[in-house]
Every structure is written in structure tokens, then in C-alpha cells.
Scaffold this motif. Sequence first.
Motif, PDB file in Angstrom:
ATOM      1  N   ALA A 108      -7.965  -7.075 -43.754  1.00 36.75           N
ATOM      2  CA  ALA A 108      -6.892  -6.394 -43.156  1.00 36.75           C
ATOM      3  C   ALA A 108      -6.289  -5.376 -44.392  1.00 36.75           C
ATOM      4  CB  ALA A 108      -5.808  -6.934 -42.543  1.00 36.75           C
ATOM      5  N   ARG A 109      -5.532  -4.367 -43.874  1.00 37.14           N
ATOM      6  CA  ARG A 109      -4.635  -3.400 -44.864  1.00 37.14           C
ATOM      7  C   ARG A 109      -3.389  -3.515 -44.496  1.00 37.14           C
ATOM      8  NH1 ARG A 109      -8.681  -1.295 -42.297  1.00 37.14           N
ATOM      9  NH2 ARG A 109      -7.089  -0.098 -40.991  1.00 37.14           N
ATOM     10  N   ILE A 110      -2.619  -3.989 -45.202  1.00 37.34           N
ATOM     11  CA  ILE A 110      -1.202  -4.635 -45.028  1.00 37.34           C
ATOM     12  C   ILE A 110      -0.256  -4.097 -46.038  1.00 37.34           C
ATOM     13  CG2 ILE A 110       0.269  -6.544 -44.693  1.00 37.34           C
ATOM     14  CD1 ILE A 110      -2.253  -8.419 -44.628  1.00 37.34           C
ATOM     15  N   SER A 111       0.990  -3.527 -45.250  1.00 39.31           N
ATOM     16  CA  SER A 111       2.196  -3.002 -46.056  1.00 39.31           C
ATOM     17  C   SER A 111       3.418  -3.369 -45.254  1.00 39.31           C
ATOM     18  CB  SER A 111       2.152  -1.553 -46.080  1.00 39.31           C
ATOM     19  OG  SER A 111       3.253  -0.941 -46.776  1.00 39.31           O
ATOM     20  N   GLU A 112       4.020  -4.228 -46.143  1.00 39.33           N
ATOM     21  CA  GLU A 112       5.158  -4.662 -45.424  1.00 39.33           C
ATOM     22  C   GLU A 112       4.887  -5.802 -44.142  1.00 39.33           C
ATOM     23  OE1 GLU A 112       8.970  -2.341 -45.128  1.00 39.33           O
ATOM     24  OE2 GLU A 112       7.629  -0.620 -45.428  1.00 39.33           O
ATOM     25  N   LEU A 113       4.990  -7.085 -44.597  1.00 38.97           N
ATOM     26  CA  LEU A 113       4.502  -8.178 -43.605  1.00 38.97           C
ATOM     27  C   LEU A 113       5.686  -9.343 -44.020  1.00 38.97           C
ATOM     28  CD1 LEU A 113       3.059  -9.959 -41.677  1.00 38.97           C
ATOM     29  CD2 LEU A 113       1.564 -10.707 -43.592  1.00 38.97           C
ATOM     30  N   GLU A 114       6.429  -9.927 -43.017  1.00 36.09           N
ATOM     31  CA  GLU A 114       7.405 -10.669 -43.246  1.00 36.09           C
ATOM     32  C   GLU A 114       7.035 -11.957 -42.216  1.00 36.09           C
ATOM     33  OE1 GLU A 114      12.096 -11.573 -42.332  1.00 36.09           O
ATOM     34  OE2 GLU A 114      11.494  -9.535 -42.192  1.00 36.09           O
ATOM     35  N   LEU A 115       6.639 -13.090 -42.897  1.00 37.74           N
ATOM     36  CA  LEU A 115       6.620 -14.466 -42.238  1.00 37.74           C
ATOM     37  C   LEU A 115       7.957 -15.510 -42.410  1.00 37.74           C
ATOM     38  CD1 LEU A 115       2.805 -15.201 -42.968  1.00 37.74           C
ATOM     39  CD2 LEU A 115       3.727 -13.884 -40.909  1.00 37.74           C
ATOM     40  N   THR A 116       8.422 -15.758 -41.446  1.00 32.33           N
ATOM     41  CA  THR A 116       9.556 -16.245 -41.637  1.00 32.33           C
ATOM     42  C   THR A 116       9.646 -17.717 -40.554  1.00 32.33           C
ATOM     43  OG1 THR A 116      10.921 -14.493 -42.396  1.00 32.33           O
ATOM     44  CG2 THR A 116      12.290 -16.379 -41.686  1.00 32.33           C
ATOM     45  N   GLY A 117       9.790 -18.753 -41.102  1.00 30.21           N
ATOM     46  CA  GLY A 117       9.976 -19.808 -40.334  1.00 30.21           C
ATOM     47  C   GLY A 117       8.930 -20.165 -39.315  1.00 30.21           C
ATOM     48  N   VAL A 118       7.608 -19.875 -39.792  1.00 26.87           N
ATOM     49  CA  VAL A 118       6.434 -20.086 -39.121  1.00 26.87           C
ATOM     50  C   VAL A 118       5.554 -21.475 -39.371  1.00 26.87           C
ATOM     51  CG1 VAL A 118       4.473 -18.882 -37.730  1.00 26.87           C
ATOM     52  CG2 VAL A 118       6.340 -17.669 -38.895  1.00 26.87           C
ATOM     53  N   ARG A 119       5.196 -22.114 -38.547  1.00 29.00           N
ATOM     54  CA  ARG A 119       4.138 -23.132 -38.840  1.00 29.00           C
ATOM     55  C   ARG A 119       2.732 -22.567 -38.580  1.00 29.00           C
ATOM     56  NH1 ARG A 119       6.037 -28.596 -39.281  1.00 29.00           N
ATOM     57  NH2 ARG A 119       4.104 -29.205 -38.540  1.00 29.00           N
ATOM     58  N   ILE A 120       1.871 -22.513 -39.579  1.00 27.28           N
ATOM     59  CA  ILE A 120       0.629 -21.933 -39.623  1.00 27.28           C
ATOM     60  C   ILE A 120      -0.376 -23.014 -40.176  1.00 27.28           C
ATOM     61  CG2 ILE A 120      -0.912 -20.100 -40.323  1.00 27.28           C
ATOM     62  CD1 ILE A 120       1.746 -18.667 -40.799  1.00 27.28           C
ATOM     63  N   ASP A 121      -1.434 -23.450 -39.185  1.00 23.75           N
ATOM     64  CA  ASP A 121      -2.484 -24.483 -39.565  1.00 23.75           C
ATOM     65  C   ASP A 121      -3.221 -23.570 -40.821  1.00 23.75           C
ATOM     66  OD1 ASP A 121      -1.357 -26.255 -37.996  1.00 23.75           O
ATOM     67  OD2 ASP A 121      -2.579 -26.000 -36.616  1.00 23.75           O
ATOM     68  N   TYR A 122      -3.821 -22.343 -40.547  1.00 25.76           N
ATOM     69  CA  TYR A 122      -4.868 -21.770 -41.277  1.00 25.76           C
ATOM     70  C   TYR A 122      -4.352 -20.263 -41.400  1.00 25.76           C
ATOM     71  CZ  TYR A 122      -9.247 -19.873 -43.053  1.00 25.76           C
ATOM     72  OH  TYR A 122     -10.221 -19.336 -43.394  1.00 25.76           O
ATOM     73  N   LEU A 123      -4.058 -19.943 -42.494  1.00 28.22           N
ATOM     74  CA  LEU A 123      -3.757 -18.539 -42.978  1.00 28.22           C
ATOM     75  C   LEU A 123      -4.751 -17.838 -43.749  1.00 28.22           C
ATOM     76  CD1 LEU A 123      -1.813 -15.905 -42.876  1.00 28.22           C
ATOM     77  CD2 LEU A 123      -0.545 -16.931 -44.732  1.00 28.22           C
ATOM     78  N   ALA A 130      -2.915  -6.255 -49.447  1.00 32.16           N
ATOM     79  CA  ALA A 130      -1.657  -6.547 -49.058  1.00 32.16           C
ATOM     80  C   ALA A 130      -0.734  -6.276 -49.953  1.00 32.16           C
ATOM     81  CB  ALA A 130      -1.551  -7.973 -48.471  1.00 32.16           C
ATOM     82  N   ALA A 131       0.417  -5.703 -49.669  1.00 31.77           N
ATOM     83  CA  ALA A 131       1.511  -5.165 -50.463  1.00 31.77           C
ATOM     84  C   ALA A 131       2.559  -5.169 -49.778  1.00 31.77           C
ATOM     85  CB  ALA A 131       1.271  -3.445 -50.948  1.00 31.77           C
ATOM     86  N   ASP A 132       3.800  -5.853 -50.497  1.00 29.84           N
ATOM     87  CA  ASP A 132       4.969  -5.994 -49.877  1.00 29.84           C
ATOM     88  C   ASP A 132       5.048  -7.054 -48.896  1.00 29.84           C
ATOM     89  OD1 ASP A 132       6.478  -4.378 -51.659  1.00 29.84           O
ATOM     90  OD2 ASP A 132       5.608  -2.848 -50.471  1.00 29.84           O
ATOM     91  N   VAL A 133       5.044  -8.256 -49.354  1.00 23.38           N
ATOM     92  CA  VAL A 133       4.643  -9.350 -48.418  1.00 23.38           C
ATOM     93  C   VAL A 133       5.872 -10.418 -48.640  1.00 23.38           C
ATOM     94  CG1 VAL A 133       3.129 -11.384 -47.266  1.00 23.38           C
ATOM     95  CG2 VAL A 133       2.223  -8.891 -48.069  1.00 23.38           C
ATOM     96  N   GLU A 134       6.604 -10.884 -47.779  1.00 27.51           N
ATOM     97  CA  GLU A 134       7.643 -11.938 -47.902  1.00 27.51           C
ATOM     98  C   GLU A 134       7.452 -13.129 -46.916  1.00 27.51           C
ATOM     99  OE1 GLU A 134      10.602 -13.167 -49.856  1.00 27.51           O
ATOM    100  OE2 GLU A 134      10.996 -11.265 -49.636  1.00 27.51           O
TER     101      GLU A 134
END
Length: 216
Positions: A108-123, A130-134
Motif C-alpha cells: 500500500a501507499r500510505i500517508s497519515e495512518l492512525e491506529l489507536t486502541g486496536v487489537r490486531i493478530d497480524y499486521l 508509509a509516511a506519517d503513521v501513529e
Amino acid sequence: MARSTESPAAPRVSPPDLPDEFTPALPARNADLIAATLDVSGTVDLAYASLEQCRVTADADAVDLTGGTILDVELADARIASLRLRGAGVRRLRIVGGRIGTLDLSTARISELELTGVRIDYLNLGAARAADVEISDCRIRTLDIPQAELTRVRFTRTTCDEVDPRGMRATDVDLRGLDALSFLDAISLRGTTLTEFQVQQLAPVIAAGLGIQIKG
């Protein structure tokens, strides 16, 4: 006098630009959705769809957004066994709360991604740009980032069992807030920022990568 630049640089992440009112919509392959709400369940085919200024809720087995265009989208408290964004173009995507079995962002081509309080088995961020990821307050079992190109990425209060960074290219990647049990390749962490304690934990992996034997 030259201005000093703090390193690592923090991600430049802004909230999705969402409208005051939304129109309910149905998911469809190649759909072009603007200012819509989507409530999805079961198996959903949104491959190559465009979602702009949308809010998504989900209790689904699989959501396929392969090759899609994601602009100013919020996904809150979702339960999805498989969320596929392989090869997608992502700008200002916020995922808050919920649980995702597989989150596939490979290539993927990613600009500004926010993951907050997520349970993920496989990322999976394999070969993503990817740029600007929190990523904050998340629980991730396996994080795959081989051959990824990451810029201004920060982890905060996040735990992970296993990280595969082989072939990763990193600029301003802050791993100090990532509590990981193991890294498959410490040499590929070049360009990241770690705490002194993390480096001590990684010493055996670093030594193995350099062909150094450690004996008492």
C-alpha cells in the motif's frame, strides 16, 4: 545559526476531514463513495472502490479493499476477521478500537495512518511505502514489515510478540514505545530509534547478524 532538528521527527498525522452529515450507502466493488456511512457484515467486496470522507462500522468476516482509494476515512470499534488493503492508496485513515484478525496493508501507499486502541493478530506492511503513521495503545501479535519503506512512524504503549523487519528502510521510525518480544533481524532496524534497554535485549540478535559468537 542553523535551526536544530529533533530526531526522530514526529509523525504529521491529522484527523480525517469528515462532514457533519453522511448518507448511508451499500458496499460494492469499484464503488465511488463520498460522505457516506457504511455498516458492513459478512463478506464484503469493496476492491478498487474509492471511499472519501466516509465513516465505516463493521462486524464482518472479510472486507476486501484491495487496490482501493481511501481518503479521510474513520473505522471505529470494528470487529473484522480479515481487512485487506493490499495495494491501496491511503491518506488520512483512522482506525480506533475494535479487533482485526488480519490487517493487510502490503504494497500500500500510505500517508497519515492512525491506529489507536486496536487489537490486531497480524499486521502486514510488507513492501508498503508509509509516511506519517501513529500506532498507540495497540496489541499486535505479529508485525510484518519486510521490504517496507517507513518515514516518520511512531509506536506508543504498544505490545507485539514478533516483528519481521527484514529489508526495511526506515527514516525517523520511533520504536521506543513498542514492547516487542522478538525481532527476527536486528540489522534491518537501521534508521530506527530504540531505548538503551531495547538495545540490550537485541544484543544477541545483533551479534548473530554480524557473525559474532557470545560465550561466557
